[in-house]
Design a protein around this motif. Sequence first.
Motif, PDB file in Angstrom:
ATOM      1  N   ASN A 148       2.453 -10.610  -2.258  1.00  0.00           N
ATOM      2  CA  ASN A 148       1.813 -10.692  -1.055  1.00  0.00           C
ATOM      3  C   ASN A 148       0.677  -9.898  -0.560  1.00  0.00           C
ATOM      4  OD1 ASN A 148       3.686  -8.857  -0.477  1.00  0.00           O
ATOM      5  ND2 ASN A 148       4.799  -9.935   1.172  1.00  0.00           N
ATOM      6  N   TRP A 149       0.001  -9.153  -1.446  1.00  0.00           N
ATOM      7  CA  TRP A 149      -0.841  -7.996  -1.154  1.00  0.00           C
ATOM      8  C   TRP A 149      -0.372  -7.050  -0.010  1.00  0.00           C
ATOM      9  CZ3 TRP A 149      -4.065  -7.396  -4.454  1.00  0.00           C
ATOM     10  CH2 TRP A 149      -4.706  -8.479  -5.380  1.00  0.00           C
ATOM     11  N   ASP A 150       1.057  -6.626  -0.124  1.00  0.00           N
ATOM     12  CA  ASP A 150       1.463  -5.451   0.788  1.00  0.00           C
ATOM     13  C   ASP A 150       0.446  -4.513   0.102  1.00  0.00           C
ATOM     14  OD1 ASP A 150       3.866  -4.636   2.193  1.00  0.00           O
ATOM     15  OD2 ASP A 150       3.427  -3.040   0.451  1.00  0.00           O
ATOM     16  N   PRO A 151       0.229  -3.328   1.167  1.00  0.00           N
ATOM     17  CA  PRO A 151      -0.408  -2.215   0.606  1.00  0.00           C
ATOM     18  C   PRO A 151      -0.089  -1.372  -0.666  1.00  0.00           C
ATOM     19  CG  PRO A 151      -0.095  -2.129   2.835  1.00  0.00           C
ATOM     20  CD  PRO A 151       0.510  -3.288   2.416  1.00  0.00           C
ATOM     21  N   ARG A 152       1.152  -1.376  -0.908  1.00  0.00           N
ATOM     22  CA  ARG A 152       1.870  -0.765  -2.082  1.00  0.00           C
ATOM     23  C   ARG A 152       1.365  -1.708  -3.455  1.00  0.00           C
ATOM     24  NH1 ARG A 152       4.921   3.567  -1.447  1.00  0.00           N
ATOM     25  NH2 ARG A 152       4.878   3.919   0.626  1.00  0.00           N
ATOM     26  N   GLU A 153       1.257  -2.825  -3.021  1.00  0.00           N
ATOM     27  CA  GLU A 153       1.004  -3.902  -4.126  1.00  0.00           C
ATOM     28  C   GLU A 153      -0.406  -3.667  -4.547  1.00  0.00           C
ATOM     29  OE1 GLU A 153       2.657  -7.510  -2.624  1.00  0.00           O
ATOM     30  OE2 GLU A 153       4.513  -7.295  -3.606  1.00  0.00           O
ATOM     31  N   THR A 154      -1.212  -3.973  -3.421  1.00  0.00           N
ATOM     32  CA  THR A 154      -2.555  -3.476  -3.516  1.00  0.00           C
ATOM     33  C   THR A 154      -2.780  -2.162  -4.380  1.00  0.00           C
ATOM     34  OG1 THR A 154      -2.741  -4.421  -1.142  1.00  0.00           O
ATOM     35  CG2 THR A 154      -4.925  -3.608  -2.255  1.00  0.00           C
TER      36      THR A 154
END
Lengths: 217, 224
Positions: A102-108
């Motif tokens: 969900n494009w959490d900043p960590r995932e980004t």
Amino acid sequence: MGWRIGLFLWISATMIVAFLKAPLVATLEETTRVLYFHIPSAWLTVVALGWSMLHSVLYLWKRDLRHDDQAAAAAELGLLFCLAATVSGALWAKAMWGAYWNWDPRETSIFFLLLLYTAYLALRGSIEGDEKRARLSAIYSVLAFVAVPFLIFVVPRMYATLHPDPIINDRGKVDMDPLIRWCFTAMLLGFTGLFFWLQSLRVRVSRLERRAQLARG
Amino acid sequence: MPDAGSNSTAALWAILRKECRSEWRTRYGLNAALLFAVASLTAVSFAAGRLGNRTDLLSALLWIVLLFATLASMSHAFVREVEGHTMLLLRLVASPAEIATGKLLFNVLFLLVVEVVTVPLFLVLMGAPPVRWGVFLAVLGLGTVSLAAASTLVGAMIAQTRGRGALFAGISLPLLLPVLAAAVAGTREMWAAHAVAPSLRLLAAYAVALLAASLLLYDHLWED
């Protein structure tokens, strides 16, 4: 030889303790255990990147192809651990947040690292000549070094994240059960040992490949 | 070399003029970039329709159009030299840093020209609400410098590889993503009448960091 058996026993023992003895964190429940794989992988993604960039700078400075071997090997391993961290993170996110992505900043940030590693390796693959490949990919690596802090540190701080902060948090201390902390630290050390062992193997292979190439003429 | 400072300024200026002149002679690169930017703008506008008040979407789409224009055109300045076999001659008359900085200035100019056409067209076609020009131009300007700084150095590298054009987008994208994130945030805040300063600071910091790294790295670009 001895230390490799030691490393194997160390990681196995930690895994057994982590799965059988270590308690679960209340909100995370069964997913607590991803901690022992996910965070060491993410940690090594960053260590490998740092190692690769360090050797890229050293290459530009000393012009010794051994530094390029180190940089390339670290990038390949970094990609491997980055994939491991991304996949284990996505599985955990499905369990905890209800969606793989969900494009959490960590995932980004981790996705960005994935892009960076693949771009670096794609660039390497497209250049002919050892010296030129080493020089241009070292330049790219240093340039990426400028971009990394912006996405890894600045962007996640600009937007709110749901990601738990077990290592670095605002309070500046580790809030972990002692046994979890022990297992986690042991895994971190074990994974780091694993990385440097794989790294030395990969570098040896590159060196042998170059020697074989020279022998063939 | 006596008076190296004014010499290299003169070389920079000469390279910038030479770039502009050879671009103007054919206008091949500029026409292609403009056509591409307008084509992607048309695609976006046609697919999304008039978005009016959805300023979050508008700022994202605007920067995607500009990013595409960058990816389509920025490797041109170096690839042209390699394909025309003029790179060696250029390197005989100027240092790598002078060549790369000259081309960077040209690329900034080039992007600005593309934006002069694309941005007003975007605002009109998408039915965007009025912009705060001062802030908007600041975001656009800083974004342009960062886009050009990252893609000029990558362009110089890509011109020496086998894939050239094909690889350029994939390899420069990771370096352009911070620009995209900060510029989209800045444009969104400009329309929402929020404080734009954090995004502007981020863009400026990234531009300065990229330029500083580029100046250090330019000398390693060519060697033989």
